[in-house]
Design an enzyme around this catalytic site. Structure first.
Site, mmCIF file in Angstrom:
data_model
loop_
_atom_site.group_PDB
_atom_site.id
_atom_site.type_symbol
_atom_site.label_atom_id
_atom_site.label_comp_id
_atom_site.label_asym_id
_atom_site.label_seq_id
_atom_site.Cartn_x
_atom_site.Cartn_y
_atom_site.Cartn_z
ATOM 1 C CG HIS A 167 2.657 -23.304 47.961
ATOM 2 N ND1 HIS A 167 3.852 -24.429 47.291
ATOM 3 C CD2 HIS A 167 2.459 -23.643 48.327
ATOM 4 C CE1 HIS A 167 3.450 -25.059 47.569
ATOM 5 N NE2 HIS A 167 2.708 -25.197 48.240
ATOM 6 C CD GLU A 195 5.981 -22.381 44.783
ATOM 7 O OE1 GLU A 195 6.220 -21.245 46.145
ATOM 8 O OE2 GLU A 195 5.598 -23.385 44.895
ATOM 9 C CB CYS A 240 5.463 -26.675 50.671
ATOM 10 S SG CYS A 240 3.177 -27.493 51.464
#
Ligand code: XMP
Length: 530
Positions: free
Chosen positions: A171, A173, A77
């Site tokens: 993202h 994660e 990002c």
């Protein structure tokens, strides 16, 4: 080790977690960290997301030297935009945020495009990903090419033509990107070539050796234990490392759960063999809490009194140690260290470049201790997340019910008694709470709930018992499900469990004739009532 540079995203710590779930040790440091100050050589670098825009005047930037270190870099990002900014690509300011799910499609990879496919190797042509960004890439830096796109983001994933530099807009994660963990795995295992050898067994061995080395052959350590997971695991680890040279102190502040001091003593001292002194300071605490209703005042009083009592007890232990040392008999040295059960999220909070987030309640911890004490700090859990501490506890043979125990706040029942705290009020709440937890355990629901407890309300309600009218207090029950306690949802109990709990409390706890269940989520409520 993987270095994660934190640009302030709320998800940064999750990147660290995902790396460790692949058994690769990762450390999160502020994005302003200079390479020359690092105490290790990373095998790869991940740049986190950020609430900033790269073109903001005061936006954070990484040490440009990272691009010359010769290790793989993955920008997530803002991290992608940071790479573009550093390597002269273009980022477009967006007027709206893109937030939510997107379908990521891999671009056709032509022969000779190297090593672009490594990041998504074996993950199929498409995957669902989670987006949360304002700006996005509008022009690639020179020598980069696209490896994946979404409907709205043509540059959703890019890679350098010849160097192992990658940038992704989504993202990986967060759990909303179901295959994100695998993408991170591809990066750290296949591209950075990390060996997945960071395991808890390995950690114990290394940490015990480290503790022995810093304490030396004679130094003694003292530390507070509360009966919670963190302090118990830290104490047991210290005991494994230096035996009786570690001395634990438990302060009974009069607002613990039913029989808690006794139970902690049995478990830590009798079962685990830890050298432990329990100090009953309940009179002192309760006298200082007399007539105090303000929650923040209660917290302050308990925090300060804890420090007074702990320091007094520590001074006694130090004096006794000095005396022994003088006698020369089996000298174990002087007390030089203070054990603290700091966990990694606390470390992150204190090093993050954006600083700690706004405090809504002042959480009491023993941090205040060091100000007056001349002891050095030892923090064996400072690299671990909570569930890693639990795994460590299991390996150290700490009983399962304790390892899974719900958190209990430092100020204890004092912040669950909404009116003035007296011994009688504490006893009423202790009994109600103990019945509540016992029934939750019996119903097999304890591990489904993040935290459950009873609250004693300062109001009285009318009831009837036999032929008599009663006018007694009310218990509120709270149970929540939560990942990190930043947000929480109230727990939906089976009705018969609630019925049993309510019936037992009103029948068995004198002074209570009514039980209510708290159906508020956080936000707007908090987990505790005070
Ligand atoms: P809140 O009430 O802020 O609680 O939603 C979130 C988590 O923090 C715990 N908590 C505390 N823990 N000292 C502590 O050690 C405190 O003063 C304190 N206040 C809240 C709470 O039990 C929940 O797990």
């Amino acid at each position: 080790t993987i270095l994660i540079l934190d640009f302030g995203s709320q998800y940064s710590h999750l990147i660290t977690r995902r790396c460790r779930e692949h058994n690769v040790y990762a450390e999160l440091l502020p994005c302003t960290t200079r390479l020359e100050d690092l105490h290790f050589k990373p095998k790869g670098i991940i740049l986190s997301g950020s609430p900033y825009s790269v073109y903001d005047k005061d936006s954070p930037h990484a040490d440009p030297a990272i691009f010359d270190l010769g290790v793989p870099i993955l920008g997530i990002c803002y991290g992608l935009q940071e790479i573009a900014w550093a390597l002269k690509g273009k980022v477009e300011r967006s007027t709206h945020r893109e937030y939510g799910f997107a379908q990521l499609k891999l671009n056709k990879i032509h022969e000779g495009d190297s090593p672009v496919d490594a990041l998504f190797q074996g993950l199929g042509e498409e995957m669902q990903v989670w987006m949360s960004h304002g700006d996005q890439l509008s022009e690639m830096p020179p020598d980069f090419h696209i490896i994946a796109h979404t409907k709205t983001a043509p540059f959703a994933a890019v890679a350098h033509n010849s160097k192992p530099f990658y940038g992704i807009q989504f993202h990986p994660e967060v759990t909303h990107s179901p295959r994100g963990k695998e993408v991170i795995g591809r990066f750290i295992l296949n591209i950075c070539n990390c060996t997945p050898n960071w395991t808890m067994e390995e950690f114990i061995g290394k940490e015990i050796a480290r503790i022995r080395e810093i304490c030396g052959p004679k130094g003694r350590v003292i530390g507070a234990v509360s009966g919670g997971v963190d302090s118990t695991v830290a104490a047991k680890l210290m005991h494994e490392a230096i035996g009786d040279r570690f001395h634990a102190i438990m302060v009974d502040n009069g607002v613990l759960r039913l029989n808690e001091a006794q139970q902690v003593y049995e478990m830590l001292n009798k079962d685990l063999g830890v050298n432990l002194t329990v100090v009953d300071a309940s009179d002192l605490f309760l006298s200082r809490l007399k007539d105090v209703e303000d929650p923040e005042k209660k917290r302050k009083i308990i925090g300060n009194t804890f420090i007074n009592v702990f320091e007094e007890e520590a001074a006694k232990i130090e004096a006794a140690a000095d005396e022994e040392e003088k006698q020369g008999a089996e000298a174990k040295g002087r007390v030089e260290w203070l054990l603290q059960g700091t966990l990694y999220p606390d470390v992150i909070e204190s090093i993050s470049f954006k600083g700690p987030s706004a405090t809504i309640k002042t959480h009491h911890n023993v941090g205040g201790l060091l100000k007056d004490m001349k002891l050095k700090l030892i923090e064996p859990l400072r690299e671990l997340f909570k569930d890693e501490v639990r795994a460590l506890g299991r390996l150290l043979s700490i009983p399962a019910p304790l390892v899974q125990r719900h958190p209990f706040p430092g100020p204890g029942l004092a912040i669950r008694i909404l009116g003035p705290v007296t011994r009688e009020q504490v006893q009423i709440l202790q009994r109600a709470d103990s019945i509540y937890i016992e029934e939750i355990r019996k119903a097999g629901l304890y591990n489904e709930i993040a935290q459950a407890f009873a609250v004693l309300l300062p109001v009285r309600a009318v009831g009837v018992m036999g032929d008599e009218r009663t006018y007694e207090q009310v218990i509120a029950l709270r149970a929540v499900q939560s990942e990190d306690f930043m947000t929480a949802d109230w727990y939906v109990f089976p009705a018969e469990v609630l019925r049993r709990i309510s019936s037992r409390i009103t029948n068995e706890v004198e002074g209570i004739n009514r039980v209510t269940y708290d159906i508020s989520s956080k936000p707007p409520a908090t987990v505790e009532w005070l």
